[in-house]
Write a protein that holds these residues in place. Sequence first.
Motif, PDB file in Angstrom:
ATOM      1  N   SER A 107       0.825  -1.230   0.000  1.00 55.31           N
ATOM      2  CA  SER A 107       0.000   0.000   0.000  1.00 55.31           C
ATOM      3  C   SER A 107       0.853   1.272   0.000  1.00 55.31           C
ATOM      4  N   CYS A 108       2.000   1.239  -0.680  1.00 55.08           N
ATOM      5  CA  CYS A 108       2.902   2.398  -0.694  1.00 55.08           C
ATOM      6  C   CYS A 108       2.278   3.554  -1.480  1.00 55.08           C
ATOM      7  N   GLY A 109       2.190   4.713  -0.837  1.00 56.50           N
ATOM      8  CA  GLY A 109       1.578   5.878  -1.466  1.00 56.50           C
ATOM      9  C   GLY A 109       2.328   6.364  -2.690  1.00 56.50           C
ATOM     10  N   LYS A 115       1.485   4.599 -10.164  1.00 57.42           N
ATOM     11  CA  LYS A 115       0.528   3.785 -10.918  1.00 57.42           C
ATOM     12  C   LYS A 115      -0.582   4.664 -11.487  1.00 57.42           C
ATOM     13  N   ALA A 116      -1.068   5.596 -10.668  1.00 62.79           N
ATOM     14  CA  ALA A 116      -2.128   6.501 -11.117  1.00 62.79           C
ATOM     15  C   ALA A 116      -1.636   7.384 -12.273  1.00 62.79           C
ATOM     16  N   ALA A 117      -0.400   7.865 -12.172  1.00 61.13           N
ATOM     17  CA  ALA A 117       0.161   8.706 -13.234  1.00 61.13           C
ATOM     18  C   ALA A 117       0.304   7.923 -14.535  1.00 61.13           C
ATOM     19  N   VAL A 118       0.743   6.669 -14.429  1.00 61.67           N
ATOM     20  CA  VAL A 118       0.888   5.828 -15.619  1.00 61.67           C
ATOM     21  C   VAL A 118      -0.486   5.515 -16.212  1.00 61.67           C
ATOM     22  N   VAL A 139       7.019   0.328 -12.195  1.00 58.61           N
ATOM     23  CA  VAL A 139       5.581   0.147 -12.450  1.00 58.61           C
ATOM     24  C   VAL A 139       5.368  -0.428 -13.851  1.00 58.61           C
ATOM     25  N   LEU A 140       6.093   0.110 -14.831  1.00 59.08           N
ATOM     26  CA  LEU A 140       5.945  -0.372 -16.204  1.00 59.08           C
ATOM     27  C   LEU A 140       6.406  -1.817 -16.341  1.00 59.08           C
ATOM     28  N   THR A 141       7.514  -2.171 -15.686  1.00 61.20           N
ATOM     29  CA  THR A 141       7.997  -3.558 -15.720  1.00 61.20           C
ATOM     30  C   THR A 141       6.962  -4.502 -15.134  1.00 61.20           C
ATOM     31  N   GLU A 149      -1.304  -5.102  -9.531  1.00 60.59           N
ATOM     32  CA  GLU A 149      -1.588  -4.692  -8.157  1.00 60.59           C
ATOM     33  C   GLU A 149      -0.448  -3.819  -7.634  1.00 60.59           C
ATOM     34  N   VAL A 150      -0.789  -2.838  -6.809  1.00 60.96           N
ATOM     35  CA  VAL A 150       0.228  -1.950  -6.243  1.00 60.96           C
ATOM     36  C   VAL A 150       1.289  -2.748  -5.483  1.00 60.96           C
ATOM     37  N   ASN A 151       0.859  -3.779  -4.748  1.00 61.74           N
ATOM     38  CA  ASN A 151       1.821  -4.534  -3.943  1.00 61.74           C
ATOM     39  C   ASN A 151       2.805  -5.327  -4.811  1.00 61.74           C
ATOM     40  N   ASP A 152       2.353  -5.772  -5.990  1.00 56.58           N
ATOM     41  CA  ASP A 152       3.274  -6.404  -6.943  1.00 56.58           C
ATOM     42  C   ASP A 152       4.289  -5.380  -7.439  1.00 56.58           C
TER      43      ASP A 152
END
Length: 204
Positions: A107-109, A115-118, A139-141, A149-152
């Motif tokens: 749950s890292c902000g 992620k939201a920007a991408v 994030v792209l990788t 998922e954010v945690n991934d």
Amino acid sequence: MTTYLTPALAWRRMREGNERFVAGESSHPNQDSSRRSSLVENQHPFAVIFGCSDSRLAAEIIFDVGLGDVFVVRTAGQVIDDAVLGSLEYSVGVLGVPLIAILGHDSCGAVSATKAAVDTGEMPPGFIRDLVERITPSVLTSMRQDKHEVNDMVVEHVKQTSQRLVDSSRVISDAVESGRTAVIGLSYSLAEGRANVVSGIGEL
């Protein structure tokens, strides 16, 4: 006295402290006035923790250590910049620390913002943009591996941060190659309190 721990023994000490914390049996070592007095002239930390600035990720508490035990560097999303590299090179090159732990968390902000920007194509304002730009490759990788998922993405970012450290710093890569230091990637569960190993570079 210098820390003569191997990277593997340094990680064992961290892991045992984390297990006490998870179990609610923290011993809060090295936090009294005599320990404080003994450290005035020098320090010999047995690990450096480069982690996210998140208020729930207090390194000394999570690993149940005290004054003089760990050298801590923190930025939002454990993002590397020149000051971080200099701090980590100091810990390895001058203090002789045998273990670098990269500490991300679920749950890292900062990763969520990236992620939201991408996803939207909209960059955040100010210097938060700098954080997002540095986390974007992770994030792209993750997305290319069909992990959305954010945690991934946090796990991927920990792995990439570890590799980038070794790739960017000759001081650190030389220490890893000689077996004096290792780099371990950890993903912390906010609910459980456990730091799980997600990557390792060097002899652990």
